[in-house]
Design an enzyme around this catalytic site. Structure first.
Site, mmCIF file in Angstrom:
data_model
loop_
_atom_site.group_PDB
_atom_site.id
_atom_site.type_symbol
_atom_site.label_atom_id
_atom_site.label_comp_id
_atom_site.label_asym_id
_atom_site.label_seq_id
_atom_site.Cartn_x
_atom_site.Cartn_y
_atom_site.Cartn_z
ATOM 1 N N HIS A 19 -3.877 -9.764 -4.762
ATOM 2 C CA HIS A 19 -5.225 -9.523 -4.242
ATOM 3 C C HIS A 19 -6.202 -9.133 -5.343
ATOM 4 C CE1 HIS A 19 -3.187 -8.631 -0.101
ATOM 5 N NE2 HIS A 19 -3.240 -9.915 -0.380
ATOM 6 N N ALA B 41 0.806 -1.229 0.000
ATOM 7 C CA ALA B 41 0.000 0.000 0.000
ATOM 8 C C ALA B 41 0.837 1.276 0.000
ATOM 9 C CB ALA B 41 -0.937 0.009 1.202
#
Ligand code: ZN
Length: 260
Positions: free
Chosen positions: A132, A37
């Site tokens: 993901h 992230a």
């Protein structure tokens, strides 16, 4: 929020570390970048887990609930549609750009990412393994057919609460891995293989606490790779890394990239 990241000049030790990484990449045959992230927040992608982020205002929807419960599907799409709105204004940053250039120059075999925002591809990276999944596509939960996300979100914007597949009528869902959903076993095994074969492994912008993020650098290190960690904060794997740089990614990566 962006002001947190700027302007950070690297100190002498970090400059020396960066030169060491650049040299290792020049000599590498199978260097891999692994991103989390941290690289996306520097582009202005909100961290959905942070206070005030989408995930703090919506109850997370388990994959099983998405399949079983209409209200859960409606809630999920409302949350994902709100989050998707952020993509209209975000662009890859200098960190994404540097990784794309390193790959084009043959110094990286590819990127493994935990991110679902598609910014590596937008920057020009060609080999991107998305652990993901991705928000840039949606997929039918019944037949697996995939669609570009943009026109489906336009349908949601126009009032469809839960868009359906034009092939089989099944429910569409953003092509991301939900809570309660298994990672794609093919993507996972490929990323483990790449990590084990890497001679240089760059872990970038990941707190390295969630699996499999926590294991991939360990696989690489155990198989003999030079392990580099670039992250704003400390990580649990800093102690086993060969080089650790705590600084802004969009400042460090363009300096590591000396292909220009
Ligand atoms: Zn379908």
């Amino acid at each position: 929020m962006m002001s947190e990241w700027e302007p950070m000049r690297m100190n002498d030790r970090q400059q020396a570390d960066v030169a060491k990484i650049a040299e290792a990449l020049r000599n590498a045959r199978g260097a891999v970048a692994f991103t989390g992230a941290g690289i996306s927040t520097e582009s202005g992608i909100p961290d959905f887990r942070s206070p005030g982020g989408v995930w703090s205002r919506y109850q997370p929807v388990m994959f099983q609930d998405f399949l079983a419960d209409h209200d859960a599907r409606v809630r999920y799409w409302r949350m994902k549609h709100e989050a998707y709105g952020a993509y209209a204004t975000v662009r890859p940053n200098a960190g994404h750009d540097a990784l794309a250039r390193l790959e084009a120059a043959g110094r990286l075999v590819g990127v493994i990412t935990q991110n679902i925002d598609g910014l590596h591809q937008a920057a020009g990276s060609r080999t991107v393994h998305e652990l993901h999944g991705t928000d840039r596509h949606v997929a039918c939960v019944a037949c697996g057919k995939r669609f570009d996300a943009e026109p489906v979100h336009a349908r949601v914007e126009a009032g469809e609460a839960v868009p359906e597949c034009d092939g089989c009528g099944g429910w569409l869902k953003p092509a991301t891995i939900s809570f309660g959903q298994q990672l794609d076993p093919d993507v996972l095994s490929e990323t483990i293989r790449l990590s084990r074969e890497a001679d240089v492994f760059l872990a970038i912008g990941s707190s390295l606490v969630v699996e499999p993020a926590a294991s991939l650098p360990v696989h690489a290190k155990q198989a003999g790779a030079m392990l580099v960690i670039i992250n704003r904060d400390t990580t649990p794997l800093d102690d086993i890394a060969d080089v650790v740089i705590h600084a802004a990614i969009s400042v460090v990566l363009p300096v590591i990239d000396d292909t220009k």
